[in-house]
Design a protein around this motif. Structure first.
Motif: not given
Lengths: 347, 337
Positions: A252-258, A272-279, A340-347
């Protein structure tokens, strides 16, 4: 009887008693080792996180503990009866912290390791087995071998039907994927970068166990060099040069910063906003650890890579996967959290 | 060595450094010709850079901070090494003698363990380095018997070992699939992920440590003669020593905070400098700093070009530095004194 004779007799008795149930049955593990197993296996020690997931999926009541205690956000995704199993540590490799005495105190019928079956691990397994007298089997952790591994462990644990059912599920998923994506030529497959670590610059070269899910889901790993495997450090320059159109991560740290970094901003995937965060609950969908959890990640990635070809409903797939593999009926709230996590909103 | 030849060596170094830096800016996996680089600079100067211009990103956002960081880190480590070697009158001393690297390593590893953002990891590395040396100073001050220098070095060894043990403990506890690889890469050192925002706050701190050292270099030279001699020349050895330790610690901790643990530079480069200009600290310090900067520049350029993936700096500096150090020993000429 003289004292030495009595002593010898006692040893003989001990050997006979100890040896009696061992004749039950034998199994050949993935490393080609022939291991004798007791008739019923009801207590299993998992040598590391991948093995614990394997045993949990096949026969949770046999699992003696988690290599690492579950964290708060992971608990809802494990069936209630197994959330509070004790922490046992890892046994594999040099970094293992599980004490052999503690392993013995748990009285396992069997030790299982899931992952590499190279000589070092086979030798380690032989040594632990000789030292403790507990049968120790090694199971191949390669993604393509998953179905065979499930059948083998199902057999070993005495739950052959469950092993068969899960193996079928794997084969069906693989076949459905291949059928859906089979016609996509190599050049049109997404170019994927796996970003690990807080700066996203750690990645797995093509062929490493951490990234084989990318190819299996129909992507191309941009970190590719002949003869190089495993985890490596990349530089942003190399990522720019490779210019992936899709980036996957679970940090999530990288996902926030990228999104705000000028260095990453020119990369197609970011534009193209194709960066995805895995649960990562209860286990990471794409790696961390590389185990059966990747079967869930595969369905997720296929939908991300090929939204037109893989049109299954992620919500239903997730619910069904957690029910079949993780023994939990997800509440709508818990399911929402994952999606939501898979959409980039980690809990 | 004659003053003329020393002067020539310094002049060559000063001339070579900008050329090396220019070359480093143009070398890397992303192909960038001098013409393209000039065009990027022109577009940058005239404010006509397009959004997502890849050549501009590589030159200005990736290589420029990397080159700046390599210069800073190399100069900092080599200067600190020269200071410590003179201060302790021992050629085997490197900048981490008082536990700076071990402390910085522990701080950064803790940051990774707690899943903090990169800037916070760097800050914790910096703070960890300073804290370790402060602890060493505190222990040395508390021990009132024996040789002051020896007590200081022994305290450094002990604190270094303890922080190293704590780092190992964190490695054992870390998630093997998530944090452990990040920790391993950090402990080997790399400038791969350096950004302008990382260099800007560190540069003034490194300069704040280097400038006093350069200004004090003639006085520090006297310390190598021993406390009695220093006192007879009217120099307060205790306070000067404290100042040198503080400055050297500051620059080393800054360097390690952004580059990770890079060994061998601070040990080997002062020796090379001594071969060039002799043991006089007045000339040795600036030459060591310049040489260290040039060396780090070359090593970092190698790190991004020799393999498909980045090669950790700590591996390259050891592979180059260790055999070179052996060669120095085998030559048998007294490079020291």
């Amino acid at each position: 009887m003289t004292r030495p004779a009595r002593f010898l007799a006692a040893i003989l008795m001990a050997v006979l008693i100890a040896g009696a149930p061992a004749s039950a049955r034998t199994i050949v593990d993935s490393a080609g080792r022939t291991v004798e197993l007791p008739d019923t296996v009801s207590r299993v020690f998992a040598a590391g996180p991948p093995a614990s997931i394997l045993v949990y999926a096949l026969k949770p009541e046999a699992l003696l503990g988690w290599p690492r205690a579950l964290r708060g956000e992971e608990r809802p995704y494990i069936a209630e009866a197994y959330r509070d199993l004790p922490e046992t540590g890892r046994l594999t490799g040099r970094g293992g912290e599980a004490n052999l005495e503690r392993v013995l105190a748990l009285k396992p019928d069997l030790i299982i390791d899931f992952g590499s079956v190279r000589d070092t691990y086979a030798d380690l397994a032989d040594r632990v087995q000789a030292q403790t007298g507990i049968p120790y089997i090694l199971i191949n952790g390669r993604f393509d071998e998953t179905a065979g591994s499930l059948r083998l462990v199902g057999e070993a644990l005495g739950v052959a039907e469950r092993g068969e059912a899960l193996a079928r599920d794997v084969e069906e998923t693989f076949a459905a994927l291949d059928a859906a994506l089979g016609a996509v030529p190599e050049a049109e497959r997404p170019r994927v970068y796996l970003a690990r670590g807080p700066d996203g610059l750690e990645t797995g070269m093509k062929g490493s166990i951490n990234t084989e899910i990318i190819e299996r889901a129909g992507g191309r790993n941009v970190a590719e060099a002949p003869g190089q495997y495993g985890l490596v450090q990349a530089s942003p320059e190399q990522v720019i040069l490779a210019d992936p159109d899709t980036i996957i991560t679970w940090d999530p740290t990288f996902f926030e910063a990228v999104w705000s970094s000028p260095v990453w901003s020119g990369i197609t995937a970011v534009r193209q906003r194709r960066v995805y965060l895995s649960p990562t609950a209860p286990f990471g969908w794409i790696d961390r650890p590389p185990s059966l959890n990747r079967m869930m990640g595969l369905k997720w990635l296929a939908g991300l890579f090929y939204p037109e070809l893989w049109t299954k409903d992620l919500r239903e797939e997730t619910r069904a996967f957690y029910r079949l593999w993780y023994h939990v009926e997800l509440s709508d709230a818990d399911l929402d959290t994952l999606l939501q996590w898979a959409n980039g909103r980690a809990p | 060595m004659t003053p003329q030849r020393s002067g020539l060596a310094v002049a060559l170094l000063v001339a070579a450094l900008p050329l090396l830096a220019l070359a480093a800016l143009l070398i890397g996996p992303f192909p960038l010709s001098p013409g393209e680089a000039l065009s990027v600079l022109w577009r940058g100067a005239t404010g006509t850079l397009a959004e997502g211009d890849r050549a501009a990103t590589v030159l200005l956002s990736i290589r420029l901070p990397r080159v700046a960081a390599a210069l800073l880190v190399g100069a900092a480590l080599a200067a600190a090494g020269a200071c410590y070697q003179t201060l302790f009158r021992n050629p085997l001393v490197s900048p981490d003698i008082l536990g700076v690297s071990a402390g910085a390593g522990l701080g950064a590893v803790l940051g990774i363990f707690l899943s903090l953002p990169v800037a916070a990891i760097q800050l914790m590395g910096f703070a960890g380095g300073l804290a370790a040396v402060a602890l060493v100073g505190f222990v040395a001050a508390a021990v009132r018997t024996g040789d002051r220098t020896l007590v200081l070095v022994l305290a450094g060894v002990v604190v270094g070992a303890l922080t190293g043990a704590a780092t190992s403990l964190l490695k054992v506890l870390a998630d093997p699939y998530d944090q452990l690889p990040a920790i391993t890469f950090w402990l080997l050192g790399s400038l791969a992920g350096i950004k302008t925002e990382d260099v800007l706050p560190v540069a003034p701190v490194v300069l704040a440590g280097l400038v006093p050292l350069v200004l004090l270099r003639w006085r520090i030279n006297v310390l190598s003669l021993g406390d009695e001699e220093a006192r007879s020349l009217g120099i307060e050895a205790g306070r000067l020593r404290l100042a040198v330790i503080c400055c050297a610690t500051l620059v080393t901790a800054s360097a390690v905070a952004i580059a990770g643990v890079v060994g061998w530079v601070g040990l080997v480069i002062p020796h090379v400098a001594r071969m060039l200009v002799g043991p006089g600290f007045g000339l040795l310090l600036p030459v060591a700093a310049l040489l260290g900067a040039a060396y780090m520049l070359v090593v970092d350029t190698l790190a991004r070009t020799v393999a498909a993936a980045e090669v950790p700096l700590g591996i390259l500096t050891a592979v180059v530095g260790a055999p070179f150090f052996l060669w120095l020993l085998a030559r048998g000429r007294r490079a020291w004194a």
